[in-house]
Write a protein that holds these residues in place. Structure first.
Motif, PDB file in Angstrom:
ATOM      1  N   CYS A 181      -8.650  -4.340   6.553  1.00 40.18           N
ATOM      2  CA  CYS A 181      -8.062  -5.676   6.468  1.00 40.18           C
ATOM      3  C   CYS A 181      -7.409  -6.013   7.806  1.00 40.18           C
ATOM      4  CB  CYS A 181      -7.027  -5.740   5.350  1.00 40.18           C
ATOM      5  SG  CYS A 181      -6.300  -7.377   5.230  1.00 40.18           S
ATOM      6  N   LYS A 183      -5.566  -8.858   8.177  1.00 38.75           N
ATOM      7  CA  LYS A 183      -4.634  -9.959   7.934  1.00 38.75           C
ATOM      8  C   LYS A 183      -3.184  -9.642   8.306  1.00 38.75           C
ATOM      9  CE  LYS A 183      -6.728 -13.599   6.261  1.00 38.75           C
ATOM     10  NZ  LYS A 183      -7.757 -13.566   7.300  1.00 38.75           N
ATOM     11  N   CYS A 185      -0.452  -9.205   6.527  1.00 37.77           N
ATOM     12  CA  CYS A 185       0.625  -9.901   5.810  1.00 37.77           C
ATOM     13  C   CYS A 185       1.881  -9.070   6.040  1.00 37.77           C
ATOM     14  CB  CYS A 185       0.305  -9.995   4.323  1.00 37.77           C
ATOM     15  SG  CYS A 185      -1.234 -10.882   4.015  1.00 37.77           S
ATOM     16  N   TYR A 187       4.360  -7.949   4.511  1.00 32.19           N
ATOM     17  CA  TYR A 187       4.894  -6.954   3.572  1.00 32.19           C
ATOM     18  C   TYR A 187       3.928  -5.791   3.352  1.00 32.19           C
ATOM     19  CZ  TYR A 187       1.696  -9.826   0.936  1.00 32.19           C
ATOM     20  OH  TYR A 187       0.576 -10.517   0.565  1.00 32.19           O
ATOM     21  N   CYS A 188       2.700  -5.882   3.869  1.00 30.81           N
ATOM     22  CA  CYS A 188       1.623  -5.040   3.340  1.00 30.81           C
ATOM     23  C   CYS A 188       1.242  -3.863   4.245  1.00 30.81           C
ATOM     24  CB  CYS A 188       0.402  -5.921   3.078  1.00 30.81           C
ATOM     25  SG  CYS A 188      -0.916  -5.035   2.237  1.00 30.81           S
TER      26      CYS A 188
END
Ligand code: SAM
Ligand code: SF4
Length: 472
Positions: A181, A183, A185, A187-188
């Protein structure tokens, strides 16, 4: 030669007698699918699966790092192994076989593999998420006497090329189409544990699914990835294109995909939902929050308005479509107003179901470095409010199913308050329970038409109108 219960298999310099593996999988569908791949590779080394840890020659933990709870569960299981393994050498009756090999794979092992090996005497080896297909080699090394190693390297090749392995006899199969991934984000942890996005070529996936349908009796396929909407970007291909190609495979009945990021949903995907006859009437589209300011802090790259507009387009493309989502309660410094915005979004979006979680700080992520004023109590209360609001919405939606008929693929039989019931899923991913016409009747993997007789927020009951057998 296929190994049998009694034959020994020779691989390289070593003899592999029949052995048992016990595996514990934590977390998401990607991990469950990785476990299936691991099992398939191990069968080549004469391993079969056992549900009894005490029977196992090899114990594997396939770990998840997305939230602290899954982390803690793994550490507690690993802790238990210390005593069991020490006792096993003295008295094997105590729960583990003598000389059992213990391994940890998955997301925790990817980031902490080397530390785990140093810290936990009971752990023989650790392996990351990108070397799952090398499990045979690692088990070989362990049986050749090498202990205490960690393999956490990334696959540096440009291509992502695999063949789907299935070890079950069910007509449902998971098929990885993209890994990693990009992305990030805020929090991830996933981009750190699964690496960069890499897609399989469309032609390879189509060939793979055709093989599963023609030779393994597969009828329903779930296309998998952390962000399947990014599929094909690296090769000038797309998820919408892939769906329309898979559509042509005769004998494939249902297609699903998970999981999606709203930012990457393209017009051709919306069109695929309009035109495909096989794409299920369900979409899992995680929104995470209904507040634009929280979405900004999460680095999600869309607004609540954009999201609502998108699900509106999806529902216009397929009026039977149900939509589910993920929500995080209590993101760092979330205000009451921001939380209220999420409750409002639930009313507007009318999700069929949600997975909801209290924010859990993951080391190394941006959100974990934010100076957060929220307490666990506030997060817990907000999570309950989100869940209660959603349950009311869900109950009303499910009540609307009563009196209607749904086609269901039956997955399993169980006992509910002493009554035998079969359970299956509709195209819109709703679980339906029904009583058999007679107790002897076997509905396993049958397609049945079921009329819904009653429904609550969490469960739907029905009666069978028609049993179509193993092909609809
Ligand atoms: N790729 C998917 C997406 O874009 O939403 C989600 C993958 S993640 C493994 C599954 C879900 O876990 C997320 O949708 C999010 O709701 C939740 N999650 C991820 N990190 C979290 C965290 N730090 N605390 C709480 N929940 C989290
Ligand atoms: Fe995590 Fe975001 Fe990637 Fe989903 S899209 S896996 S939430 S970083």
């Amino acid at each position: 030669m296929e190994p049998t219960e009694t034959t020994t298999v020779k691989v390289g310099e070593l003899e592999f007698p029949p052995r048992k593996v016990w595996m514990k999988t934590y977390g998401c569908q990607m991990n469950y699918h990785d476990s299936e791949r691991i099992m398939s590779h191990l069968s080549g080394l004469n391993f079969t699966k056992t549900d009894e840890q005490s029977d196992a020659d090899l114990v594997i933990f396939n770990t998840c790092a997305v939230r602290d709870l899954a982390n803690q569960k793994f550490y507690s299981h690993l802790g238990e192994m210390k005593k069991l393994k020490a006792n096993a050498d003295i008295n094997p009756e105590t729960g583990l076989k003598k000389n059992v090999i213990v391994a940890a794979g998955g997301c925790i092992a990817q980031t902490e593999g080397k530390e785990l090996i140093g810290k936990y005497k009971q752990l023989d080896f650790a392996f990351g998420t990108d070397v799952v297909d090398n499990i045979g080699e690692m088990v070989y090394r362990a049986y050749a006497g090498e202990k205490k190693f960690a393999v956490t390297s990334w696959d540096r090749s440009d291509n992502y090329s695999i063949e789907t392995k299935i070890t079950h006899g069910s007509p449902m199969a998971f098929v990885n189409i993209i890994k990693g991934c990009d992305k990030f984000c805020s929090y991830c942890i996933v981009p750190f544990t699964r690496g960069r996005e890499k897609s399989r070529r469309l032609e390879e996936v189509v060939k793979d699914v055709r093989r599963l349908v023609e030779f393994s009796g597969v009828q329903e396929v779930m296309l998998l990835g952390q962000n399947v909407n990014s599929y094909g970007k690296d090769n000038g291909e797309s998820l919408g294109q892939l769906i329309m190609e898979l559509e042509e495979i005769e004998g494939l009945e249902r297609l699903r995909y998970t999981t999606s990021h709203p930012y990457d949903v393209t017009d051709d995907l919306v069109e695929a939902h309009r035109n495909s006859k096989k794409l299920a009437n369900h979409l899992h589209l995680p929104v995470q929050s209904g507040s634009n300011t929280v979405l900004q802090r999460m680095l999600r790259e869309y607004t609540a308005e954009h999201y609502l507009d998108l699900i509106g387009k999806m529902r216009a493309a397929n009026p039977h479509m149900t939509i589910s989502s993920d929500i995080i309660a209590g993101f760092p410094n979330e205000t009451e107003e921001e939380h209220e915005a999420t409750l409002r979004l639930l009313d507007q979006a009318q999700f069929d179901f949600i997975y909801s979680y209290a924010f859990s700080a993951r080391k190394g992520t941006k959100a974990a470095r934010m100076n957060d004023v929220l307490t666990d109590d506030i997060r817990g209360r907000r999570l309950r409010e989100i869940q209660n609001r959603q349950l009311k919405i869900q109950e009303a939606i499910r009540q609307g199913m009563v009196g209607k008929t749904y086609r269901v693929l039956v997955e399993e039989k169980g006992l509910s308050k002493g009554v035998t019931k079969w359970t299956g899923r509709t195209s819109c991913y709703r679980l339906v329970h029904f009583e058999p016409e007679t107790l002897e009747r076997d509905y396993q993997w049958h397609w049945v038409d079921v009329e819904i007789t009653s429904a609550t927020a969490l469960s739907t009951q029905g009666k069978v109108l028609r049993d179509l057998g193993k092909r609809p």
